[in-house]
Design an enzyme around this catalytic site. Structure first.
Site, short mmCIF file in Angstrom:
data_model
loop_
_atom_site.label_atom_id
_atom_site.label_comp_id
_atom_site.label_asym_id
_atom_site.label_seq_id
_atom_site.Cartn_x
_atom_site.Cartn_y
_atom_site.Cartn_z
CB CYS A 1 2.59 -2.87 -3.79
SG CYS A 1 0.93 -3.50 -3.97
CD GLU B 1 -1.54 -8.57 2.12
OE1 GLU B 1 -1.85 -8.22 0.99
OE2 GLU B 1 -2.36 -8.82 3.02
P1 NAD Z 1 5.05 2.25 5.41
O1 NAD Z 1 5.75 0.98 5.67
O2 NAD Z 1 5.80 3.51 5.56
O3 NAD Z 1 3.78 2.38 6.38
C1 NAD Z 1 2.76 1.39 6.41
C2 NAD Z 1 2.05 1.50 7.75
O4 NAD Z 1 2.95 1.16 8.79
C3 NAD Z 1 1.54 2.90 8.07
O5 NAD Z 1 0.29 2.80 8.71
C4 NAD Z 1 2.59 3.42 9.03
O6 NAD Z 1 2.12 4.42 9.90
C5 NAD Z 1 2.94 2.16 9.79
N1 NAD Z 1 4.23 2.16 10.47
C6 NAD Z 1 5.35 2.86 10.13
N2 NAD Z 1 6.35 2.56 11.00
C7 NAD Z 1 5.85 1.66 11.88
C8 NAD Z 1 6.39 0.97 12.99
N3 NAD Z 1 7.65 1.14 13.38
N4 NAD Z 1 5.60 0.11 13.65
C9 NAD Z 1 4.32 -0.11 13.26
N5 NAD Z 1 3.74 0.54 12.23
C10 NAD Z 1 4.51 1.40 11.54
O7 NAD Z 1 4.40 2.11 3.95
P2 NAD Z 1 3.53 3.18 3.15
O8 NAD Z 1 4.42 4.28 2.69
O9 NAD Z 1 2.31 3.53 3.93
O10 NAD Z 1 3.04 2.31 1.91
C11 NAD Z 1 3.82 2.08 0.79
C12 NAD Z 1 4.44 0.69 0.84
O11 NAD Z 1 3.41 -0.28 0.97
C13 NAD Z 1 5.18 0.34 -0.44
O12 NAD Z 1 6.37 -0.32 -0.11
C14 NAD Z 1 4.22 -0.60 -1.16
O13 NAD Z 1 4.83 -1.48 -2.07
C15 NAD Z 1 3.59 -1.31 0.00
N6 NAD Z 1 2.31 -1.91 -0.35
C16 NAD Z 1 2.23 -3.26 -0.49
C17 NAD Z 1 1.04 -3.87 -0.86
C18 NAD Z 1 0.93 -5.34 -1.03
O14 NAD Z 1 -0.19 -5.83 -1.16
N7 NAD Z 1 2.01 -6.11 -1.03
C19 NAD Z 1 -0.08 -3.06 -1.07
C20 NAD Z 1 0.03 -1.68 -0.91
C21 NAD Z 1 1.23 -1.12 -0.54
#
Ligand code: NAD
Length: 518
Positions: free
Chosen positions: A322, A288
């Site tokens: 998001c 997501e």
């Molecule tokens: P992010 O992608 O930076 O991180 C998300 C998670 O992924 C964190 O736990 C992070 O540590 C982990 N991560 C980072 N790099 C990784 C890798 N290489 N391998 C595996 N895991 C890794 O996102 P964020 O800053 O935590 O959250 C914000 C984003 O999330 C925004 O883009 C927002 O739109 C999205 N979001 C989407 C929804 C939805 O339901 N579609 C809901 C909430 C947030």
């Protein structure tokens, strides 16, 4: 097993004196008792300490320490996946009703301690009272809703009769899960993703976002208090790029449930498709991802309601949702009028530390988010006309003012890229149909809304506005579990619907059993 009918957890009415006082008490309790803790990790049922520690600070008051956490190594993450895999055989055989009871009990305990969890989010991720309370309510909803859905998934599934055979199809769990949530709903999304996987009979390695490990650690403790065997929920903390990546790549990881940014989601998509030595399955991925959500305002609509909804959707939780509205697409006939009605809402926003009940607009999550938002604001100065905001706030935290740019072209950077901060772009369009085209003109498709009184325009938008969550005459944030199954199209993810009736099916696989009779 008969469960009570599902109802959304009500939001707290903080205008009530008793609730107001209870929340103040919770803030004091958390500041004294929860902040500053040294949190362990949990691998294979054992507490893990002694790793290098990393610490986190209150983004709204940088001098305030939130906690210390283990900086797990790649090897820790790999061992956690092995342990989750080893625990799968037993957990997958447990009675569904026992699992459902456990998560219902978790919901009850979370309800009892809701202000404690919400107060922690005020300090850990800069949520206002109301935003934090909504996050906790959603977490309670996920626990109860998914428990109820799991009972349905466990029922005998309909198959057509075949003479001379007894046939059935049943859903069985998948295996060890890598659960990788974001920080912006540090309780609700993390708890929803984790509980769905466990309820379905899978085992889990949970790695919270590094910005919000304390809320996750408190929740993991709560599940253990409910009697969840520690081996089935492994908990590791540390950088996503190292330990998250190790979880994704491990051969014993059966599926990945990820919520986060587009770029990380796409990277995980690619990695999860690579078969590792010894791997026996194609990994499943539920991702997501981001949004670039829009509200289209028609010439005939309740303009005051539209202005209030745009402001709430754009600036609630500092635009760090998001589902946040980052584009308002307004019919030419009412464009000026709409701006006049929007600005008072933005001027009325009170920026400051969210533990203060007078404040409804806190900080950005961290320095990187603040920097990125300020870069987009610089781009906005070139691409539009700054109406309000554009500056940083008190240097005690990562504050950025709510910011609005008018007269932005639909292909401008700030109209195309997810900013994930309090920046709203306004577009003027000649007619409603063009407004829908502009709304669809990004790579995302998560949420969107229209404000219109015209039945034909509502129908046009119902058909053509290509988003997973489409709203009419209301804001585009605030999806309710059960009522608004949530998830987007295109680069917003794998089209899964959190809080919806088919969500649990992503965490099981169907087995068909045919017995010859007679
Ligand atoms: P992010 O992608 O930076 O991180 C998300 C998670 O992924 C964190 O736990 C992070 O540590 C982990 N991560 C980072 N790099 C990784 C890798 N290489 N391998 C595996 N895991 C890794 O996102 P964020 O800053 O935590 O959250 C914000 C984003 O999330 C925004 O883009 C927002 O739109 C999205 N979001 C989407 C929804 C939805 O339901 N579609 C809901 C909430 C947030």
């Amino acid at each position: 097993m008969q469960l009570p009918a599902f109802h959304n957890e009500p939001f707290t009415d903080f205008s009530r004196k008793d609730q107001h006082a209870a929340f103040l008490a919770a803030l004091q309790h958390v500041e004294k008792e929860v902040l500053g803790r040294h949190w362990p990790c949990w691998i294979g049922g054992e507490q893990v300490r002694g790793r290098d520690a990393f610490e986190s600070h209150d983004p709204g008051e940088l001098a305030r320490l939130v906690g210390y956490y283990q900086e797990c190594t790649v090897e820790d993450a790999e061992v956690a996946v092995e342990k989750a895999h080893a625990a799968f055989t037993d957990w997958s055989q447990t009675d569904v009703e026992d699992r459902v009871r456990l998560f219902f009990d978790a919901a009850r305990r979370l309800r009892e301690r809701k202000h404690e969890f919400s107060a922690l989010m005020c300090f850990e991720v800069g949520k206002s009272w109301a935003e934090a309370d909504a996050d906790t309510a959603e977490a309670i909803d996920f626990l109860e809703y998914y428990a109820g859905q799991m009972l349905k998934v466990a029922e005998p599934q309909p198959v057509t009769a075949v003479p001379g055979e007894h046939n059935e199809m049943r859903y069985i769990p998948l295996g060890a899960a890598a659960i990788i949530p974001p920080w912006n709903f540090p309780l609700a999304i993390m708890a929803g993703m984790t509980s769905a996987a466990l309820l379905a009979g899978n085992t889990v390695v949970l790695k919270p976002a590094s910005q919000s490990p304390a809320t996750a650690a408190l929740f993991v403790d709560l599940l253990y208090e409910c009697g969840l065997p520690k081996q089935v929920l492994n908990f590791v903390t540390g950088p996503g790029q190292t330990i998250g990546a190790a979880m994704v790549k491990h051969a014993k990881t059966r599926f990945i449930s990820f919520t986060g940014s587009r770029d990380v989601g796409l990277w995980i998509h690619e990695q999860s498709a690579k078969v590792q030595p010894g791997q026996l399955w194609m990994k499943r991925l539920v991702a997501e991802m981001g949004g670039k959500d829009a509200i289209v305002v028609d010439e005939r609509c309740d303009l005051d309601a539209a202005a209030a909804a745009v402001a709430a959707s754009a600036f609630g939780y500092q635009g760090q949702k998001c589902s946040a509205c980052s584009r308002a697409i307004v019919h030419r006939a009412v464009y000026r009028d709409f701006l006049d009605r929007l600005l008072p809402h933005v001027e009325a926003i009170r920026m400051g530390h969210p533990a203060d009940p007078q404040m409804n607009f806190g900080p950005m999550i961290d320095g990187a988010a603040k920097r990125k938002t300020m870069e987009y604001i610089e781009a906005g100065r070139r691409e539009g006309r700054l109406l309000i905001g554009g500056e940083t706030g008190p240097s005690t935290g990562y504050y950025v003012q709510p910011t609005v740019f008018a007269d932005v072209a639909p292909d401008a950077t700030i109209a195309q890229e997810e900013i994930f901060g309090p920046v709203l772009a306004l577009h003027e369009v000649p007619d409603f149909a063009t407004g829908i085209e502009v709304a669809n003109n990004t790579q995302y498709g998560l949420t969107g809304a229209v404000f219109t009184d015209d039945p034909a325009h509502k129908e046009l938008a119902r058909r053509r506005f290509h988003v997973g969550n489409f709203y009419v005459n209301r804001k585009c944030t605030g999806a309710m579990v059960g009522g608004h199954p949530f998830g987007g199209f295109n680069m917003s993810g794998t089209d899964s619907k959190a809080g919806g009736p088919d969500y649990m099916l992503q965490f099981v696989q169907a087995k068909t059993i045919s017995e010859k009779i007679g």
